[in-house]
Design an enzyme around this catalytic site. Structure first.
Site, short mmCIF file in Angstrom:
data_model
loop_
_atom_site.label_atom_id
_atom_site.label_comp_id
_atom_site.label_asym_id
_atom_site.label_seq_id
_atom_site.Cartn_x
_atom_site.Cartn_y
_atom_site.Cartn_z
N ASP A 66 -4.23 0.89 -8.18
CA ASP A 66 -5.34 0.78 -6.86
C ASP A 66 -5.69 2.10 -6.47
O ASP A 66 -5.02 2.76 -5.84
CB ASP A 66 -4.80 -0.10 -5.82
CG ASP A 66 -5.67 -0.34 -4.79
OD1 ASP A 66 -6.90 0.34 -4.74
OD2 ASP A 66 -5.31 -1.18 -3.68
N LYS B 195 -15.11 3.03 -0.11
CA LYS B 195 -14.66 4.12 0.32
C LYS B 195 -15.30 5.37 -0.42
O LYS B 195 -15.67 6.15 0.49
CB LYS B 195 -12.88 4.13 -0.09
CG LYS B 195 -12.17 2.97 0.21
CD LYS B 195 -12.16 2.65 1.61
CE LYS B 195 -11.69 1.20 2.04
NZ LYS B 195 -10.46 0.64 1.48
N TRP C 248 -1.25 -1.27 1.80
CA TRP C 248 -2.25 -1.81 0.77
C TRP C 248 -1.18 -2.42 -0.43
O TRP C 248 -1.39 -3.57 -0.95
CB TRP C 248 -3.29 -0.90 0.22
CG TRP C 248 -4.23 -1.09 1.35
CD1 TRP C 248 -4.55 0.36 1.88
CD2 TRP C 248 -5.18 -1.91 1.67
NE1 TRP C 248 -5.59 0.14 2.94
CE2 TRP C 248 -5.91 -1.26 2.72
CE3 TRP C 248 -5.28 -3.11 1.57
CZ2 TRP C 248 -7.12 -1.75 3.36
CZ3 TRP C 248 -6.22 -3.84 2.33
CH2 TRP C 248 -7.12 -3.36 3.12
C1 LIG Z 1 -9.76 -0.55 1.41
C2 LIG Z 1 -8.74 -0.87 0.38
C3 LIG Z 1 -8.22 -1.89 -0.10
C4 LIG Z 1 -9.23 -3.26 0.38
O1 LIG Z 1 -10.49 -3.35 -0.33
P1 LIG Z 1 -11.45 -4.62 -0.03
O2 LIG Z 1 -12.56 -4.20 -0.76
O3 LIG Z 1 -11.76 -4.63 1.50
O4 LIG Z 1 -10.83 -5.78 -0.46
C5 LIG Z 1 -7.28 -2.02 -1.08
N1 LIG Z 1 -6.70 -1.29 -1.36
C6 LIG Z 1 -6.99 0.12 -0.92
C7 LIG Z 1 -6.12 1.21 -1.24
C8 LIG Z 1 -7.89 0.19 0.04
O5 LIG Z 1 -8.11 1.44 0.61
#
Ligand SMILES: *Cc1c(COP(=O)(O)O)cnc(C)c1O
Length: 360
Positions: A172, A196, A102
């Site tokens: 993030d 998530k 990521w």
């Molecule tokens: C799932 C995830 C993303 C991407 O998320 P989207 O909503 O599909 O753009 C980015 N960073 C992390 C840490 C993730 O777990």
């Protein structure tokens, strides 16, 4: 069919109580005679839902007054671009910590907008640890420092908050937000895709400090301009109304569980069950450095990859699903977000013990 234990990394399990409430309110929300999906986002019923969701999120995370909460669309991956677009200002470089898939995507996207200084990386050991702060080489001219506080695929979690001095820290936190209390005042910006640990896909939450607003590049789309959205209560256009509603129900559920301190206790207990089991086993193995193991995403490998298919098939028969690791790394992964009850983790460990005895 009965519900299964769903270990998906995302979109992921939601609290059963939330799904039941949503089902009960599907045709008639609060005596309106309509579903939340069918309501105007400008009407009183939805504005109340939206405001309560924000207030509950602020309460859960103890978000200080000088931070705005934005409910956006475009996913966490959208933020990979929107962060440089919105907060670079007159700077031309940003620091990124490279700890897995990521952060790699975040770096690739940021390079379209600025120079990226990779301040630290765990690539040397296949992204299996969180680089210590002493190893970070920050650029004094950076607009911000970005890191992925929980790498969903690699299962690496920062259990500490980096110190970046006066340079805003950007996290993030998609896959572990709300899993533990967080000192928001240490950050310039925190973002998370909802699917998530918050709610349905389609909603992206951004928590941003006031002083970072108003620096957007002139060509930033209005719907993705933090300041414009902040001034419009995230309603410059139609927000993802149903996703906001479900996220709001999840926030209420979290408060009923005792808030984030209670969730943290439970998440420690849940993850300890599985890591203790992995560590005593010679059949299963965790690839992540002990001190940096994620409480939310637990990757593991079987003694031989040739047993993976049999493992997944037998797990499914035992109502344990979505245990396949990310296609980029292989192996297995159990995602055990807030909504995964401890019974699910107990069932998984018990299944793994049986499988080991039969195969090992
Ligand atoms: C799932 C995830 C993303 C991407 O998320 P989207 O909503 O599909 O753009 C980015 N960073 C992390 C840490 C993730 O777990």
């Amino acid at each position: 069919m009965a519900r299964v234990f769903n270990f998906s990394a995302g979109p992921a399990v939601l609290p059963e109580a939330v799904l039941k409430q949503a089902a009960a309110e599907m045709l008639d929300y609060g005596g309106t005679g309509t579903s939340v999906m069918e309501m105007s986002h400008r009407g009183k019923a939805f504005i109340d839902i939206h405001a309560r969701a924000e207030a509950d999120l602020r309460e859960l995370l103890a978000i200080p007054k000088n931070y705005k909460v934005l409910f956006l669309q475009g996913g966490a991956a959208g933020q990979f671009a929107l962060i440089p677009m919105n907060i670079l200002g007159d700077k031309t470089v940003a620091d990124y910590v490279y700890t897995g898939q990521w952060s790699k995507k975040a770096i690739t996207e940021a390079k379209k907008f600025c120079k990226v200084n990779v301040a630290a990386s765990s690539e040397d050991q296949n992204f299996s640890y969180a680089p210590a702060q002493t190893a970070w080489k920050l650029d004094a001219n950076a607009a911000y420092v970005h890191y992925t506080s929980n790498e969903t695929i690699g299962g690496v979690e920062f259990h500490w908050i980096p110190d970046t001095g006066n340079v805003p820290l950007v996290a993030d936190a998609s896959s572990h937000i709300l899993s533990r209390p967080l000192d928001v005042s240490r950050f310039g910006l925190i973002y998370a895709g909802a699917q998530k640990n918050i709610g349905p896909a389609g909603l992206t939450i951004v928590v941003v400090r006031d002083d970072l607003l108003g620096k957007a590049m002139p060509n930033t789309p209005e719907v993705f301009n933090y300041k414009v959205q902040a001034e419009a209560d995230s309603m410059i256009n139609t927000p993802p109304t149903y996703a906001v509603y479900i996220a709001g129900l999840v926030f209420q559920w979290l408060k009923q569980q005792g808030g984030l301190a209670a969730m943290e206790k439970l998440n420690i207990a849940k993850s300890k069950l599985i890591y203790d089991f992995l560590d005593q086993s010679e059949f299963y193995q965790s690839p992540v450095a002990t001190q940096d193991r994620s409480r939310m995403n637990v990757p593991f490998r079987l003694k031989s990859d040739s047993l993976d298919d049999a493992f997944l098939k037998a797990a499914k028969t035992a109502n344990l699903v979505e245990l396949k690791g990310h296609r980029s790394v292989g192996g297995m992964r159990a995602s055990i977000y807030n909504a995964m009850p401890i019974e699910g983790v107990q069932a998984l460990v018990s299944f793994m013990r049986d499988f080991e005895q039969k195969q090992g």
